[in-house]
Design a protein around this motif. Structure first.
Motif, PDB file in Angstrom:
ATOM      1  N   VAL A   3       2.402  -4.657   0.298  1.00  0.00           N
ATOM      2  CA  VAL A   3       1.364  -3.647   0.487  1.00  0.00           C
ATOM      3  C   VAL A   3       2.051  -2.291   0.432  1.00  0.00           C
ATOM      4  O   VAL A   3       3.019  -2.056   1.164  1.00  0.00           O
ATOM      5  CB  VAL A   3       0.648  -3.823   1.841  1.00  0.00           C
ATOM      6  CG1 VAL A   3      -0.380  -2.733   2.046  1.00  0.00           C
ATOM      7  CG2 VAL A   3       0.013  -5.205   1.938  1.00  0.00           C
ATOM      8  N   ILE A   4       1.568  -1.427  -0.439  1.00  0.00           N
ATOM      9  CA  ILE A   4       2.239  -0.144  -0.666  1.00  0.00           C
ATOM     10  C   ILE A   4       1.222   0.989  -0.674  1.00  0.00           C
ATOM     11  O   ILE A   4       0.138   0.858  -1.255  1.00  0.00           O
ATOM     12  CB  ILE A   4       3.007  -0.151  -2.013  1.00  0.00           C
ATOM     13  CG1 ILE A   4       4.092  -1.211  -2.005  1.00  0.00           C
ATOM     14  CG2 ILE A   4       3.608   1.215  -2.314  1.00  0.00           C
ATOM     15  CD1 ILE A   4       4.831  -1.349  -3.327  1.00  0.00           C
ATOM     16  N   ASN A   5       1.595   2.097  -0.083  1.00  0.00           N
ATOM     17  CA  ASN A   5       0.835   3.325  -0.234  1.00  0.00           C
ATOM     18  C   ASN A   5       1.023   3.776  -1.688  1.00  0.00           C
ATOM     19  O   ASN A   5       2.166   3.892  -2.151  1.00  0.00           O
ATOM     20  CB  ASN A   5       1.373   4.384   0.730  1.00  0.00           C
ATOM     21  CG  ASN A   5       0.660   5.708   0.621  1.00  0.00           C
ATOM     22  OD1 ASN A   5       0.271   6.141  -0.446  1.00  0.00           O
ATOM     23  ND2 ASN A   5       0.507   6.361   1.746  1.00  0.00           N
ATOM     24  N   PRO A   6      -0.045   4.031  -2.427  1.00  0.00           N
ATOM     25  CA  PRO A   6       0.106   4.404  -3.841  1.00  0.00           C
ATOM     26  C   PRO A   6       0.934   5.664  -4.070  1.00  0.00           C
ATOM     27  O   PRO A   6       1.414   5.895  -5.172  1.00  0.00           O
ATOM     28  CB  PRO A   6      -1.323   4.592  -4.340  1.00  0.00           C
ATOM     29  CG  PRO A   6      -2.204   4.492  -3.173  1.00  0.00           C
ATOM     30  CD  PRO A   6      -1.425   3.976  -2.004  1.00  0.00           C
ATOM     31  N   ASN A   7       1.125   6.472  -3.025  1.00  0.00           N
ATOM     32  CA  ASN A   7       1.949   7.678  -3.160  1.00  0.00           C
ATOM     33  C   ASN A   7       3.436   7.413  -2.955  1.00  0.00           C
ATOM     34  O   ASN A   7       4.253   8.299  -3.162  1.00  0.00           O
ATOM     35  CB  ASN A   7       1.487   8.739  -2.161  1.00  0.00           C
ATOM     36  CG  ASN A   7       0.075   9.198  -2.443  1.00  0.00           C
ATOM     37  OD1 ASN A   7      -0.308   9.365  -3.597  1.00  0.00           O
ATOM     38  ND2 ASN A   7      -0.709   9.374  -1.401  1.00  0.00           N
ATOM     39  N   ASN A   8       3.793   6.194  -2.552  1.00  0.00           N
ATOM     40  CA  ASN A   8       5.191   5.857  -2.289  1.00  0.00           C
ATOM     41  C   ASN A   8       5.845   5.392  -3.591  1.00  0.00           C
ATOM     42  O   ASN A   8       5.926   4.200  -3.889  1.00  0.00           O
ATOM     43  CB  ASN A   8       5.283   4.782  -1.208  1.00  0.00           C
ATOM     44  CG  ASN A   8       6.697   4.546  -0.748  1.00  0.00           C
ATOM     45  OD1 ASN A   8       7.645   4.784  -1.486  1.00  0.00           O
ATOM     46  ND2 ASN A   8       6.843   4.046   0.460  1.00  0.00           N
ATOM     47  N   LYS A   9       6.293   6.338  -4.362  1.00  0.00           N
ATOM     48  CA  LYS A   9       6.851   6.052  -5.696  1.00  0.00           C
ATOM     49  C   LYS A   9       8.087   5.163  -5.639  1.00  0.00           C
ATOM     50  O   LYS A   9       8.290   4.312  -6.495  1.00  0.00           O
ATOM     51  CB  LYS A   9       7.173   7.353  -6.445  1.00  0.00           C
ATOM     52  CG  LYS A   9       6.016   8.301  -6.590  1.00  0.00           C
ATOM     53  CD  LYS A   9       4.884   7.702  -7.382  1.00  0.00           C
ATOM     54  CE  LYS A   9       3.763   8.725  -7.541  1.00  0.00           C
ATOM     55  NZ  LYS A   9       2.510   8.129  -7.906  1.00  0.00           N
ATOM     56  N   VAL A  16       1.351  -6.376  -6.035  1.00  0.00           N
ATOM     57  CA  VAL A  16       1.165  -5.224  -5.161  1.00  0.00           C
ATOM     58  C   VAL A  16      -0.296  -5.100  -4.749  1.00  0.00           C
ATOM     59  O   VAL A  16      -1.197  -5.195  -5.592  1.00  0.00           O
ATOM     60  CB  VAL A  16       1.588  -3.910  -5.879  1.00  0.00           C
ATOM     61  CG1 VAL A  16       1.285  -2.693  -5.025  1.00  0.00           C
ATOM     62  CG2 VAL A  16       3.068  -3.971  -6.233  1.00  0.00           C
ATOM     63  N   SER A  17      -0.520  -4.895  -3.465  1.00  0.00           N
ATOM     64  CA  SER A  17      -1.820  -4.480  -2.932  1.00  0.00           C
ATOM     65  C   SER A  17      -1.626  -3.062  -2.426  1.00  0.00           C
ATOM     66  O   SER A  17      -0.601  -2.750  -1.833  1.00  0.00           O
ATOM     67  CB  SER A  17      -2.250  -5.370  -1.774  1.00  0.00           C
ATOM     68  OG  SER A  17      -2.564  -6.663  -2.234  1.00  0.00           O
ATOM     69  N   PHE A  18      -2.605  -2.214  -2.687  1.00  0.00           N
ATOM     70  CA  PHE A  18      -2.488  -0.833  -2.280  1.00  0.00           C
ATOM     71  C   PHE A  18      -3.230  -0.573  -0.979  1.00  0.00           C
ATOM     72  O   PHE A  18      -4.310  -1.126  -0.763  1.00  0.00           O
ATOM     73  CB  PHE A  18      -3.016   0.111  -3.355  1.00  0.00           C
ATOM     74  CG  PHE A  18      -2.163   0.135  -4.581  1.00  0.00           C
ATOM     75  CD1 PHE A  18      -0.920   0.747  -4.566  1.00  0.00           C
ATOM     76  CD2 PHE A  18      -2.594  -0.469  -5.752  1.00  0.00           C
ATOM     77  CE1 PHE A  18      -0.121   0.777  -5.696  1.00  0.00           C
ATOM     78  CE2 PHE A  18      -1.805  -0.442  -6.890  1.00  0.00           C
ATOM     79  CZ  PHE A  18      -0.568   0.171  -6.855  1.00  0.00           C
ATOM     80  N   ILE A  19      -2.644   0.258  -0.129  1.00  0.00           N
ATOM     81  CA  ILE A  19      -3.310   0.712   1.078  1.00  0.00           C
ATOM     82  C   ILE A  19      -4.419   1.667   0.641  1.00  0.00           C
ATOM     83  O   ILE A  19      -4.183   2.576  -0.154  1.00  0.00           O
ATOM     84  CB  ILE A  19      -2.318   1.464   2.002  1.00  0.00           C
ATOM     85  CG1 ILE A  19      -1.252   0.514   2.497  1.00  0.00           C
ATOM     86  CG2 ILE A  19      -3.056   2.126   3.154  1.00  0.00           C
ATOM     87  CD1 ILE A  19      -0.134   1.199   3.262  1.00  0.00           C
TER      88      ILE A  19
END
Length: 69
Positions: free
Chosen positions: A46-52, A65-68
């Motif tokens: 699970v990743i914040n989409p802004n966390n490059k 990947v699942s996005f927060i």
């Protein structure tokens, strides 16, 4: 401590690298070792989409990947 990686019961994978050790491929190598260890399972994160940086690791090792939101 350079970092940490965790694979949960549902195979969600989480990783962290200390700031002074980032951009050295440590997270990528750690997750690749987990993929080897759990070769018969689908690891995901699970990743914040802004966390490059986390997205780059997930992409490099082909994690689902699942996005927060």
């Amino acid at each position: 401590l350079a970092g940490a990686v965790e694979v949960k019961e549902d195979f969600e994978t989480a990783y962290f690298v200390n700031e002074k050790y980032r951009n050295m491929g440590i997270a990528t190598q750690a997750v690749l070792l987990c993929k080897y260890e759990f070769a018969d399972k689908q690891l995901w994160c699970v990743i914040n989409p802004n966390n490059k940086a986390s997205l780059k690791v997930a992409n490099n090792v082909n994690l689902r990947v699942s996005f927060i939101s």
